[in-house]
Write an enzyme that holds these catalytic residues in place. Structure first.
Site, PDB file in Angstrom:
ATOM      1  N   HIS A  17       0.839  -1.206   0.000  1.00  0.00           N
ATOM      2  CA  HIS A  17       0.000   0.000   0.000  1.00  0.00           C
ATOM      3  C   HIS A  17       0.872   1.253   0.000  1.00  0.00           C
ATOM      4  O   HIS A  17       0.603   2.207  -0.736  1.00  0.00           O
ATOM      5  CB  HIS A  17      -0.878   0.065   1.266  1.00  0.00           C
ATOM      6  CG  HIS A  17      -1.923  -0.995   1.380  1.00  0.00           C
ATOM      7  ND1 HIS A  17      -2.131  -1.704   2.548  1.00  0.00           N
ATOM      8  CD2 HIS A  17      -2.835  -1.456   0.506  1.00  0.00           C
ATOM      9  CE1 HIS A  17      -3.137  -2.547   2.370  1.00  0.00           C
ATOM     10  NE2 HIS A  17      -3.572  -2.424   1.135  1.00  0.00           N
ATOM     11  N   LYS A  41     -15.287  -8.190   4.329  1.00  0.00           N
ATOM     12  CA  LYS A  41     -14.151  -8.496   5.210  1.00  0.00           C
ATOM     13  C   LYS A  41     -14.478  -8.179   6.672  1.00  0.00           C
ATOM     14  O   LYS A  41     -15.135  -7.184   6.947  1.00  0.00           O
ATOM     15  CB  LYS A  41     -12.924  -7.663   4.795  1.00  0.00           C
ATOM     16  CG  LYS A  41     -12.366  -8.043   3.439  1.00  0.00           C
ATOM     17  CD  LYS A  41     -11.124  -7.224   3.129  1.00  0.00           C
ATOM     18  CE  LYS A  41     -10.575  -7.536   1.742  1.00  0.00           C
ATOM     19  NZ  LYS A  41      -9.559  -6.565   1.313  1.00  0.00           N
ATOM     20  N   SER A 128      -2.997  -7.488   3.224  1.00  0.00           N
ATOM     21  CA  SER A 128      -3.247  -7.354   4.664  1.00  0.00           C
ATOM     22  C   SER A 128      -3.563  -8.724   5.268  1.00  0.00           C
ATOM     23  O   SER A 128      -3.231  -9.013   6.414  1.00  0.00           O
ATOM     24  CB  SER A 128      -4.406  -6.391   4.925  1.00  0.00           C
ATOM     25  OG  SER A 128      -4.090  -5.113   4.443  1.00  0.00           O
TER      26      SER A 128
HETATM   27  O1  PNS Z   1      -8.756  -2.860   0.297  1.00  0.00           O
HETATM   28  P1  PNS Z   1     -10.043  -3.407  -0.252  1.00  0.00           P
HETATM   29  O2  PNS Z   1     -10.785  -4.219   0.789  1.00  0.00           O
HETATM   30  O3  PNS Z   1      -9.837  -4.175  -1.539  1.00  0.00           O
HETATM   31  O4  PNS Z   1     -10.945  -2.126  -0.621  1.00  0.00           O
HETATM   32  C1  PNS Z   1     -12.256  -2.279  -1.124  1.00  0.00           C
HETATM   33  C2  PNS Z   1     -13.074  -0.995  -0.864  1.00  0.00           C
HETATM   34  C3  PNS Z   1     -13.128  -0.700   0.616  1.00  0.00           C
HETATM   35  C4  PNS Z   1     -12.419   0.150  -1.621  1.00  0.00           C
HETATM   36  C5  PNS Z   1     -14.522  -1.239  -1.424  1.00  0.00           C
HETATM   37  O5  PNS Z   1     -15.105  -2.311  -0.747  1.00  0.00           O
HETATM   38  C6  PNS Z   1     -15.387   0.016  -1.295  1.00  0.00           C
HETATM   39  O6  PNS Z   1     -15.304   0.900  -2.139  1.00  0.00           O
HETATM   40  N1  PNS Z   1     -16.234   0.087  -0.234  1.00  0.00           N
HETATM   41  C7  PNS Z   1     -17.093   1.224   0.005  1.00  0.00           C
HETATM   42  C8  PNS Z   1     -18.541   0.916  -0.393  1.00  0.00           C
HETATM   43  C9  PNS Z   1     -18.742   1.117  -1.878  1.00  0.00           C
HETATM   44  O7  PNS Z   1     -18.631   2.214  -2.416  1.00  0.00           O
HETATM   45  N2  PNS Z   1     -19.067   0.030  -2.614  1.00  0.00           N
HETATM   46  C10 PNS Z   1     -19.321   0.111  -4.038  1.00  0.00           C
HETATM   47  C11 PNS Z   1     -18.135  -0.305  -4.841  1.00  0.00           C
HETATM   48  S1  PNS Z   1     -18.410  -1.991  -5.334  1.00  0.00           S
END
Ligand code: PNS
Length: 164
Positions: A17, A41, A128
């Site tokens: 990251h 998660k 992670s």
């Molecule tokens: O590090 P990650 O877990 O791959 O990140 C994923 C994340 C947190 C960026 C994604 O789950 C997200 O954007 N969550 C916020 C809710 C949202 O906007 N969802 C619509 C996109 S599918």
């Protein structure tokens, strides 16, 4: 190049990251690293703890801001007047879900585009989840997370083991 958002779970922030953060901060005038909720998660650190760890490891990067949001990423980007999302791509296996998320985000906010930075090969294996697995067994974390947060990750597992 304007404002970009680097969203993620960052549970906890890894060296992979941090590599994306540094490269994003070179490309964009301002990079907002935003701790978001990934409903798929289960978290180890609370969102506030993740923000604190990210702030510590990005303290020397003047155009990087760390924030958190519980809502939709597209709404957050609109609020922050950002038109670009930065994502790291490790392998082809990441591609499918990342492209899907990019398309959903631009459907929700048509001015929002997603830019992918390939992960440095040094960190291609890193996530992670790998960090948490290594920490659970007391492995050396110095190749996985910034050294400023190694103790915090170890302490979290110590705390968890004591809680049983
Ligand atoms: O590090 P990650 O877990 O791959 O990140 C994923 C994340 C947190 C960026 C994604 O789950 C997200 O954007 N969550 C916020 C809710 C949202 O906007 N969802 C619509 C996109 S599918």
């Amino acid at each position: 190049m304007g404002i970009a958002i680097y969203p993620g779970s960052f549970d906890p922030v890894t060296l992979g990251h941090l590599n994306i953060i540094k490269r994003g901060a070179e490309i964009f005038d301002r990079l907002i690293v935003c701790v978001m909720v990934n409903s798929e998660k289960v978290g180890l650190f609370t969102p506030a703890e993740r923000v604190e760890l990210l702030r510590r490891v990005t303290a020397e990067l003047p155009n990087v801001e760390v924030d958190a949001s519980q809502g939709l990423l597209a709404d957050y980007a609109r609020k922050r007047k950002a038109h670009v999302l930065v994502k790291g791509l490790r392998a082809v296996s990441d591609y499918e879900s990342e492209i899907q998320m990019a398309m959903i985000n631009s459907k929700l906010y048509s001015r929002l585009d997603t830019v992918f930075l390939y992960t440095s090969p040094k960190y291609a294996y890193l996530s992670s989840t790998v960090v948490k697995e290594m920490a659970r067994y007391g492995a050396d974390l110095s190749d996985f997370v910034p050294r400023e947060i190694i103790r915090d990750v170890q302490a979290k597992f110590y705390e968890k083991n004591r809680e049983g």
